[in-house]
Design an enzyme around this catalytic site. Sequence first.
Site, mmCIF file in Angstrom:
data_model
loop_
_atom_site.group_PDB
_atom_site.id
_atom_site.type_symbol
_atom_site.label_atom_id
_atom_site.label_comp_id
_atom_site.label_asym_id
_atom_site.label_seq_id
_atom_site.Cartn_x
_atom_site.Cartn_y
_atom_site.Cartn_z
ATOM 1 N N GLU A 210 29.517 50.868 47.858
ATOM 2 C CA GLU A 210 29.199 49.478 48.187
ATOM 3 C C GLU A 210 27.735 49.303 48.581
ATOM 4 O O GLU A 210 27.198 48.188 48.505
ATOM 5 C CB GLU A 210 30.112 48.981 49.309
ATOM 6 C CG GLU A 210 30.074 47.482 49.520
ATOM 7 C CD GLU A 210 31.081 46.985 50.548
ATOM 8 O OE1 GLU A 210 31.982 47.754 50.917
ATOM 9 O OE2 GLU A 210 30.954 45.828 50.986
ATOM 10 N N ARG B 216 33.238 40.753 42.817
ATOM 11 C CA ARG B 216 33.970 41.986 42.522
ATOM 12 C C ARG B 216 35.449 41.678 42.356
ATOM 13 O O ARG B 216 36.037 40.933 43.147
ATOM 14 C CB ARG B 216 33.785 42.991 43.663
ATOM 15 C CG ARG B 216 34.602 44.264 43.443
ATOM 16 C CD ARG B 216 34.355 45.258 44.542
ATOM 17 N NE ARG B 216 34.908 44.885 45.824
ATOM 18 C CZ ARG B 216 36.182 44.912 46.154
ATOM 19 N NH1 ARG B 216 37.082 45.285 45.267
ATOM 20 N NH2 ARG B 216 36.570 44.552 47.361
ATOM 21 N N ARG C 149 38.890 36.352 43.419
ATOM 22 C CA ARG C 149 38.712 36.026 44.825
ATOM 23 C C ARG C 149 37.821 34.844 45.095
ATOM 24 O O ARG C 149 38.129 34.014 45.964
ATOM 25 C CB ARG C 149 38.135 37.247 45.540
ATOM 26 C CG ARG C 149 39.143 38.344 45.542
ATOM 27 C CD ARG C 149 38.566 39.619 46.062
ATOM 28 N NE ARG C 149 39.616 40.624 46.079
ATOM 29 C CZ ARG C 149 39.484 41.832 46.586
ATOM 30 N NH1 ARG C 149 38.330 42.176 47.105
ATOM 31 N NH2 ARG C 149 40.467 42.673 46.561
ATOM 32 N N LEU D 65 37.239 50.680 45.093
ATOM 33 C CA LEU D 65 37.662 52.073 45.226
ATOM 34 C C LEU D 65 37.274 52.831 43.962
ATOM 35 O O LEU D 65 36.810 53.964 43.995
ATOM 36 C CB LEU D 65 39.169 52.154 45.456
ATOM 37 C CG LEU D 65 39.700 51.384 46.670
ATOM 38 C CD1 LEU D 65 41.213 51.574 46.804
ATOM 39 C CD2 LEU D 65 39.015 51.825 47.945
ATOM 40 N N GLY E 65 26.714 59.202 54.992
ATOM 41 C CA GLY E 65 27.952 58.432 54.830
ATOM 42 C C GLY E 65 28.973 59.286 54.097
ATOM 43 O O GLY E 65 28.624 60.009 53.160
ATOM 44 N N SER F 134 46.038 42.198 51.937
ATOM 45 C CA SER F 134 45.702 42.650 50.593
ATOM 46 C C SER F 134 45.972 41.641 49.481
ATOM 47 O O SER F 134 46.979 40.941 49.488
ATOM 48 C CB SER F 134 46.499 43.914 50.291
ATOM 49 O OG SER F 134 46.412 44.237 48.936
ATOM 50 N N HIS G 119 34.343 39.725 53.098
ATOM 51 C CA HIS G 119 35.051 40.986 52.852
ATOM 52 C C HIS G 119 34.204 42.073 52.209
ATOM 53 O O HIS G 119 34.279 43.248 52.585
ATOM 54 C CB HIS G 119 36.258 40.680 51.962
ATOM 55 C CG HIS G 119 37.040 41.866 51.550
ATOM 56 N ND1 HIS G 119 37.620 42.711 52.471
ATOM 57 C CD2 HIS G 119 37.365 42.379 50.333
ATOM 58 C CE1 HIS G 119 38.258 43.685 51.821
ATOM 59 N NE2 HIS G 119 38.122 43.510 50.539
ATOM 60 N N GLY H 225 32.300 58.006 53.179
ATOM 61 C CA GLY H 225 33.428 57.227 52.696
ATOM 62 C C GLY H 225 33.760 57.741 51.306
ATOM 63 O O GLY H 225 33.412 58.861 50.946
ATOM 64 N N HIS I 15 37.017 36.924 50.688
ATOM 65 C CA HIS I 15 38.361 37.258 50.242
ATOM 66 C C HIS I 15 39.295 36.131 50.666
ATOM 67 O O HIS I 15 39.262 35.713 51.819
ATOM 68 C CB HIS I 15 38.773 38.563 50.895
ATOM 69 C CG HIS I 15 40.007 39.170 50.327
ATOM 70 N ND1 HIS I 15 41.259 38.618 50.500
ATOM 71 C CD2 HIS I 15 40.195 40.289 49.588
ATOM 72 C CE1 HIS I 15 42.147 39.371 49.882
ATOM 73 N NE2 HIS I 15 41.538 40.396 49.331
#
Lengths: 256, 637
Positions: free
Chosen positions: B426, B436, B331, B442, B41, B285, B402, B43, B267
């Site tokens: 993640e 979260r 959220r 990020l 991975g 967002s 999400h 990311g 989300h």
Amino acid sequence: MKLTLNVWRQPASQAPGKLETYTLDGVSADMSFLEMFDLLNEQLTAEGKVPVAFAHDCREGICGSCSMMINGQAHGPWAGAATCQLHMRAFKDGDIITVEPWRASGFPIVKDLVVNRGSFDRIIQAGGYVSVNTGGAQDANSILIGKDTVEEAMDAAACIGCGACVAACPNASASLFTGAKISHLGMLPQGQPERDTRALAMVEQMDIEGFGHCTWAGECQEACPKEISIDVIKKMNRDYLVASAKRQEPYAATVS
Amino acid sequence: MLDLNAKIPSGPLQEKWDQHRFSMKLVNPANKRRHNVIVVGAGLAGASAAATMSELGYNVSCFVFHDTPRRAHSIAAQGGINAAKNYQNDGDSIRRLFYDTIKGGDFRAREANVYRLAQLSVNIIDQCVAQGVPFAREYGGLLANRSFGGAQVSRTFYARGQTGQQLLLGAYSALERQVALKGVQMHTFEEMLDVVVVDGHARGIVTRNLLTGKITSHAADAVVLATGGYGNVFYLSTNAMLSNTTATWRAYKKGAAFANPCYTQIHPTCIPVSGDHQSKLTLMSESLRNDGRVWVPIKRADNRAPSAIPEAERDYFLERKYPSFGNLAPRDIASRAAKEACDDGRGVGPGGLGVYLDFADAIKRLGKSTIAERYGNLFDMYQRITDENPYERPMRIYPAVHYTMGGLWVDYNLMSTIPGLHVAGEANFSDHGANRLGASALMQGLADGYFVLPYTIGDYIAGTKLAKVDNTHAEFRAAEEAVRTQTKRFLDIKGKRSVDSFHKELGRIMWEHCGMARTKEGLTEALKLIPALKDEFWSNLNVPGSGDTLNQALENAGRVADFIELGELMCRDALEREESCGGHFRVEYQDAGEAQRNDDDFAYVAAWEFAGEGKTPILNREPLVYENVHLSTRSYK
């Protein structure tokens, strides 16, 4: 709506390909172009046929995976939208839609509509970075960058690496892509130390990959889903010329 | 049973990481190049880890199943990244970010991990700026900030609504630089399908080349999984369509405990579903909630156009219920409030499943061009999908799956219960507890990759006697064979139903029974439906084509098979956890719509252990001990 789709089918990279025609009914205007392809593939699967291979992932215009030439336009008729963002309300009942992969020697076809864009990674490898190792960076606010400068850099940095610029260009040039990265870093203080060598190395790699030269046709910026301006090509050309005039040798290894 | 040792260093919270860095063993600079590290991975977590370890001198092999590492789903994150810089002078500090994150996680995260995350956040911003990430700036040239959910300070750094893109491209550029320098061997179109364990240590992986179907194995001294979250178990989520649980799930079956799988995040602000053809949900967002106001009509079944509904007939329900946080309530809380309004018959849009996110006041106050500057790309995205103009008409939004706080269990060194197998981003369970906060994914991915793994992997390598192995060893051959057999099996079933149809059905079961509001009856029902679906999958699956060429249906079959099993574990985990916390809401355990925790009985990490095919997994509990925060009812009123 009911549509006629002419889709490029090519079972393998070295096998011959051709356009196959399919009729698809029950397409809703709210569907995205790729959701329409999902429907086509479910139909093909139910008929015992091999579904169409196509690149996709985020389906929201940011990952750069999707790459369809739709009726001769890279990403289809909507400005500033990738294939996955095109919705079927752009079409009407009875329409005939031709769908092809990106065509460029820098993007070898893998299968059907999927191409290999490793060439773009190799252009970045040639210099699309700031040479800084992790740790040891100064406090972020030590570098002042004017708001206008950062906005312009961000415009160039927004490139998603999809390759529509190459597909739309009559010369299959990668100048918009390469220029975008050169501009982004070339406008920022962090990018200054390597500005000359970056331009030389990335342009050289672009040529090695078999992309064509820019003859200022302007198709790339029309096709770009992030609406990147050909100004970035001007900046790339400027940096390249200045670096050549200074007779800098690129010290980053060119990538084979 | 597993011996779960989180290996949290002793000493005061603020000194644990610094002390640990001193006590961790180092690998001599000249020796680093003798060690191979595999990173799966690329990311944020994977690219930053691979690049950094290569910079340090290790031989890194990085595997992605995409055509290029820049496609990782981190690219889609929109709103921003938190850091405790306190540039805005509004009261932020490392301790405050730590506290906000612990509270945001509803007191179900490990204190020491979260403190370290807050501590490292400041370094992340410095690194990203040094790479040329074009964060937004103020006129004087300094970095700009905005607010995000669950915080009363402005600590989020952003690049328009494309922060994930810019951070990923920064890490990607660092990674590609290392590829050019030959420190990283990049493998594209290679999907990891198993971990190879030799003498109890993770010594490599098995991969399938997506273009040729060829199955090969690769050996290393340490393995990192940075393969993202499992939100697509619900079929519809904001995740990219190819995001999946396969790497972590296969590791689970080889002995890596899977922690808190039922902690999934919904989300609140996503574009509502428009039909059965829907393939994914699009995120709007959280940063929009800085300026947008959430409301529904006060009257039920009010079909009037929003502009026709006067102020007095609008219920700005987040501002009403949570005055101190208002539209920036976290959220899980905002999602449940939206669901409550829609369940009450006051939802808007087709099917009544939507609430308004209204920018009229902000546009009047700040002007259209300021709003366009802050959110331009998001407004365009919304309009393309819905054909409605959010500058003139409020956005319609609805909660959607999400993010997944659950993931493979890791200790303080980010190592799983398989020695040598590390998990970052993640894909691991670690820092967010049961919910979260926005702008912290990020932060976590980059903290793990840039600043934690490069040290902890060094410590592991320096402190472990690793026999020389390569991919001709028996365990590698056996693992390859098992993967070949499994892959062929999908093709041989030759049933009648497509992979997608199974995936959609699983998604419906999960959303219905293990979604925003969970009950004992619903979860028990799901635990009957899912095994039935699994049986039908293995007897009636139809995968067209062959295995020696690009075959997207075949790839998907493997992923859906793993999702079906994970879905079952999630329902089991949700049933077991008889409390409500964060994103896990059990209708039976609530206080007038707010989550009701049971700290006496459930203040632990549920680490599930695979006990064999067809056997009930074993629940291991890691108690959560709070020395530095006082467990309180999480209130944003």
